[in-house]
Write a protein that holds these residues in place. Structure first.
Motif, PDB file in Angstrom:
ATOM      1  N   GLN A 398       0.810  -1.194   0.000  1.00 23.66           N
ATOM      2  CA  GLN A 398       0.000   0.000   0.000  1.00 23.66           C
ATOM      3  C   GLN A 398       0.861   1.269   0.000  1.00 23.66           C
ATOM      4  N   THR A 399       2.176   1.107  -0.109  1.00 29.23           N
ATOM      5  CA  THR A 399       3.060   2.264  -0.109  1.00 29.23           C
ATOM      6  C   THR A 399       2.865   3.067  -1.381  1.00 29.23           C
ATOM      7  N   VAL A 400       2.857   4.387  -1.242  1.00 29.52           N
ATOM      8  CA  VAL A 400       2.710   5.270  -2.392  1.00 29.52           C
ATOM      9  C   VAL A 400       3.970   5.207  -3.246  1.00 29.52           C
ATOM     10  N   THR A 401       3.803   5.106  -4.551  1.00 28.02           N
ATOM     11  CA  THR A 401       4.931   5.061  -5.481  1.00 28.02           C
ATOM     12  C   THR A 401       4.975   6.357  -6.295  1.00 28.02           C
ATOM     13  N   ARG A 433       4.486  20.145 -12.349  1.00 33.54           N
ATOM     14  CA  ARG A 433       5.703  19.338 -12.293  1.00 33.54           C
ATOM     15  C   ARG A 433       6.393  19.496 -10.927  1.00 33.54           C
ATOM     16  N   GLN A 434       6.449  20.738 -10.457  1.00 31.20           N
ATOM     17  CA  GLN A 434       7.054  20.978  -9.144  1.00 31.20           C
ATOM     18  C   GLN A 434       6.240  20.317  -8.039  1.00 31.20           C
ATOM     19  N   MET A 435       4.930  20.367  -8.166  1.00 28.80           N
ATOM     20  CA  MET A 435       4.063  19.740  -7.167  1.00 28.80           C
ATOM     21  C   MET A 435       4.243  18.225  -7.165  1.00 28.80           C
ATOM     22  N   ALA A 436       4.445  17.652  -8.365  1.00 33.32           N
ATOM     23  CA  ALA A 436       4.656  16.209  -8.471  1.00 33.32           C
ATOM     24  C   ALA A 436       5.968  15.810  -7.791  1.00 33.32           C
ATOM     25  N   MET A 437       7.007  16.590  -8.050  1.00 32.91           N
ATOM     26  CA  MET A 437       8.306  16.303  -7.428  1.00 32.91           C
ATOM     27  C   MET A 437       8.224  16.452  -5.904  1.00 32.91           C
ATOM     28  N   TYR A 438       7.538  17.508  -5.478  1.00 27.74           N
ATOM     29  CA  TYR A 438       7.360  17.762  -4.045  1.00 27.74           C
ATOM     30  C   TYR A 438       6.622  16.599  -3.381  1.00 27.74           C
ATOM     31  N   SER A 439       5.526  16.162  -3.980  1.00 29.62           N
ATOM     32  CA  SER A 439       4.717  15.073  -3.412  1.00 29.62           C
ATOM     33  C   SER A 439       5.479  13.758  -3.425  1.00 29.62           C
ATOM     34  N   TRP A 443       6.028  11.711  -0.079  1.00 33.34           N
ATOM     35  CA  TRP A 443       5.256  10.484   0.084  1.00 33.34           C
ATOM     36  C   TRP A 443       6.047   9.201  -0.181  1.00 33.34           C
ATOM     37  N   THR A 444       7.166   9.315  -0.853  1.00 37.30           N
ATOM     38  CA  THR A 444       7.938   8.105  -1.147  1.00 37.30           C
ATOM     39  C   THR A 444       9.321   8.222  -0.506  1.00 37.30           C
ATOM     40  N   LYS A 445      10.058   7.129  -0.508  1.00 40.94           N
ATOM     41  CA  LYS A 445      11.422   7.128   0.007  1.00 40.94           C
ATOM     42  C   LYS A 445      12.443   7.261  -1.119  1.00 40.94           C
ATOM     43  N   SER A 446      11.983   7.684  -2.267  1.00 40.74           N
ATOM     44  CA  SER A 446      12.868   7.844  -3.421  1.00 40.74           C
ATOM     45  C   SER A 446      13.831   9.009  -3.211  1.00 40.74           C
ATOM     46  N   SER A 447      15.023   8.870  -3.758  1.00 41.97           N
ATOM     47  CA  SER A 447      16.028   9.929  -3.647  1.00 41.97           C
ATOM     48  C   SER A 447      15.705  11.051  -4.633  1.00 41.97           C
ATOM     49  N   PHE A 448      16.346  12.201  -4.438  1.00 39.91           N
ATOM     50  CA  PHE A 448      16.185  13.311  -5.370  1.00 39.91           C
ATOM     51  C   PHE A 448      16.562  12.873  -6.781  1.00 39.91           C
ATOM     52  N   LYS A 449      17.619  12.062  -6.854  1.00 45.29           N
ATOM     53  CA  LYS A 449      18.090  11.598  -8.148  1.00 45.29           C
ATOM     54  C   LYS A 449      17.034  10.742  -8.851  1.00 45.29           C
ATOM     55  N   THR A 450      16.443   9.821  -8.102  1.00 48.27           N
ATOM     56  CA  THR A 450      15.424   8.928  -8.670  1.00 48.27           C
ATOM     57  C   THR A 450      14.211   9.721  -9.147  1.00 48.27           C
ATOM     58  N   ILE A 451      13.781  10.676  -8.338  1.00 44.31           N
ATOM     59  CA  ILE A 451      12.616  11.489  -8.704  1.00 44.31           C
ATOM     60  C   ILE A 451      12.906  12.296  -9.965  1.00 44.31           C
ATOM     61  N   GLY A 452      14.082  12.881 -10.023  1.00 41.73           N
ATOM     62  CA  GLY A 452      14.468  13.664 -11.195  1.00 41.73           C
ATOM     63  C   GLY A 452      14.479  12.832 -12.464  1.00 41.73           C
ATOM     64  N   LEU A 453      15.022  11.628 -12.365  1.00 44.59           N
ATOM     65  CA  LEU A 453      15.068  10.740 -13.524  1.00 44.59           C
ATOM     66  C   LEU A 453      13.667  10.363 -13.993  1.00 44.59           C
ATOM     67  N   HIS A 454      12.776  10.136 -13.035  1.00 53.22           N
ATOM     68  CA  HIS A 454      11.408   9.738 -13.393  1.00 53.22           C
ATOM     69  C   HIS A 454      10.681  10.859 -14.136  1.00 53.22           C
ATOM     70  N   ARG A 490      -5.940  12.475  -2.147  1.00 49.89           N
ATOM     71  CA  ARG A 490      -6.049  11.525  -3.263  1.00 49.89           C
ATOM     72  C   ARG A 490      -5.036  10.385  -3.105  1.00 49.89           C
ATOM     73  N   LEU A 491      -3.832  10.724  -2.693  1.00 53.00           N
ATOM     74  CA  LEU A 491      -2.802   9.704  -2.515  1.00 53.00           C
ATOM     75  C   LEU A 491      -3.129   8.753  -1.372  1.00 53.00           C
ATOM     76  N   GLU A 492      -3.767   9.294  -0.331  1.00 50.98           N
ATOM     77  CA  GLU A 492      -4.187   8.427   0.792  1.00 50.98           C
ATOM     78  C   GLU A 492      -5.224   7.419   0.325  1.00 50.98           C
ATOM     79  N   ILE A 493      -6.149   7.880  -0.506  1.00 51.79           N
ATOM     80  CA  ILE A 493      -7.182   6.969  -1.020  1.00 51.79           C
ATOM     81  C   ILE A 493      -6.571   5.924  -1.933  1.00 51.79           C
ATOM     82  N   MET A 494      -5.644   6.347  -2.790  1.00 51.51           N
ATOM     83  CA  MET A 494      -4.989   5.440  -3.738  1.00 51.51           C
ATOM     84  C   MET A 494      -4.184   4.353  -3.005  1.00 51.51           C
ATOM     85  N   SER A 495      -3.692   4.676  -1.814  1.00 57.51           N
ATOM     86  CA  SER A 495      -2.848   3.716  -1.111  1.00 57.51           C
ATOM     87  C   SER A 495      -3.627   2.748  -0.246  1.00 57.51           C
TER      88      SER A 495
END
Length: 496
Positions: A398-401, A433-439, A443-454, A490-495
């Protein structure tokens, strides 16, 4: 020639004055030059006003300083200014003798600094070249004691801890680079001491021992000693009980590269701290390398003397952070290679995704899988892996991705995934885009690098900027706060 100032016979030759009076005149002239050379009056009051001139014999001025630490601070920070003042007042043959008050013994330890012989930038590591104790018996005795103990010398390094099998990542870049540098030139860089800190199982012991192994095998340091703080303390107590404290001290003061693990164990151990203090001073001044590890930043250590804490912070302090997803996968791949084993990519992904606390537990899960496969002579698939590791790994289905964040943001702003990953600089898309990166970061344990690549292969600095920008705007804009709140709902519901 110096002339008297404030004497009964103004202008009288200095030869008619006592050595103490001459010292006072010379030192007063030096202080005038030093004061003009300092931009900070408080520094002058702190480090120079307490100094007492004792005597001037020929071109050798003797001054008294309150402590060894006081002496070291002056030599480390004000050497060039002090040298210039002495040479202006007394000529190029000027010499300075320190009389250091040793509080424990209520005695004085004279130290000589031959000012004109010093070349280049002064650093504490260079002190042995220009400073010698007035009585050299202690140094000679320490060397003899060490020579007599060489036959029992053991580094206590674990040969498996090497740079070659240490997995680099964003979480340990600085610490790894500093460790490599120190292993190549121990005692010759500004990284002395090198302090590496971090939580349990993040690779501190691996990294500091890799320094020792590399330095020893490549003849960068002759005598290398690795010791845990607990072992050091126990040995010190035993040495005191067996009347061998002097031998113990002499041994450690002659090591070329001293590595002490988990220095937080020294908390509230006053006698051990005092011994470490003196060993540290001797090694540091002798251009020998000191490497330390701790489970927390130096400033957060409690029950350790300030004079020791200040020394621990003289060099470089680098932290080890929790490994990100990419580093965790790389660690698992490296361990599989070392064991000549293979696992399905889905299993590696499962472990790397769910085992986030530390490297030790991550490797433990892998060992458990490989052991089960070996004992039962059967291959491991994902369902079996999940069953074997059910007590070790809590699968977070149920972890947010990042993908879930992307979907929520696109639906909320009514844009496509291509828009958010693309190069458009339209205000509404850039904000989304900034809001997506912020969220994603929240919400995830992804690194800055991983988020940027995505999000379109962007640099990690872009993600950092986005997070900071949204945080800043949220403080002053109710609309931004409402957007964050709606997305999070929305993310809480999705998870669920």
């Amino acid at each position: 020639m110096l002339m008297s100032e404030g004497h009964d016979q103004p202008g009288a030759p200095v030869s008619h004055l006592s050595e103490q009076a001459l010292a006072q005149i010379a030192w007063k002239k030096c202080l005038d030059i030093i004061r003009d050379g300092l931009h900070n009056l408080q520094s002058f009051k702190t480090w120079f006003e307490p100094i007492v001139p004792l005597k001037l014999s020929g071109q050798e001025l003797t001054i008294q300083v309150p402590s060894q630490f006081f002496y070291e601070m002056i030599e480390e920070n004000y050497y060039s200014l002090l040298k210039r003042a002495l040479m202006e007042v007394m000529g190029t043959g000027a010499k300075l003798r320190y009389s250091v008050l040793v509080q424990a013994a209520q005695a004085e330890t004279p130290v000589v600094a031959r000012i004109p012989e010093k070349k280049g930038k002064h650093t504490p590591a260079a002190l042995p070249k220009v400073i010698s104790h007035a009585n050299g018996k202690q140094t000679k005795e320490a060397q003899d004691l060490f020579a007599n103990n060489v036959h029992r010398f053991e580094s206590y390094l674990n040969p498996k801890y090497r740079f070659e099998n240490f997995v680099k990542g964003d979480c340990n870049d600085l610490a790894h680079a500093a460790a490599k540098s120190v292993s190549e030139t121990p005692g010759k860089s500004s990284f002395n001491p090198l302090v590496i800190y971090g939580g349990v199982g993040l690779g501190k012991t691996h990294l500091i021992q890799a320094i020792g192994n590399h330095a020893r095998e490549n003849n960068k340091a002759k005598f290398v000693m690795y010791v845990s703080s607990e072992k050091f303390t126990i040995e010190f107590v035993n040495a005191i009980q067996n009347n061998q404290a002097h031998e113990f001290s002499a041994f450690y003061r002659n090591v070329d590269l001293l590595i002490i693990d988990d220095i937080q164990f020294f908390e509230r151990k006053e006698k051990t701290q005092e011994e470490i203090f003196h060993i540290f001073n001797t090694l540091h001044q002798a251009n020998k390398q000191i490497v330390l590890s701790s489970d927390r930043p130096i400033k957060e250590l409690k029950g350790i003397e300030e004079r020791l804490l200040s020394r621990f912070q003289w060099g470089l302090t680098a932290d080890l952070q929790l490994p990100d997803y990419e580093t965790r996968r790389a660690i698992l791949q490296r361990k599989l290679e070392e064991n000549s084993a293979t696992l399905d990519e889905s299993i590696i992904d499962f472990i790397a995704t769910n085992m986030t606390s530390n490297i030790r537990e991550l490797e433990g899960c892998l060992v458990k899988l490989l052991a089960t496969a070996s004992l039962n002579a059967k291959s491991i698939d994902l369902p079996l892996a999940k069953n074997i590791l059910r007590d070790s790994v809590r699968e977070r289905s149920q972890t947010v991705t990042i993908e879930m964040v992307e979907k929520a943001v696109c639906e909320y702003f009514g844009i496509s995934a291509n828009d958010i990953k693309g190069k458009s600089r339209k205000k509404e898309i850039a904000f989304a885009r900034q809001m997506a990166m912020y969220s994603a970061k929240k919400w995830t344990k992804s690194s800055f690098k991983t988020i940027g690549l995505h999000f379109g292969g962007r640099d990690h600095s872009t993600v950092i900027h986005a997070v900071n920008a949204i945080d800043k705007n949220a403080d002053r804009s109710e609309e931004v706060r409402n957007t964050i709140e709606e997305l999070h709902k929305r993310l809480e519901i999705m998870s669920l």
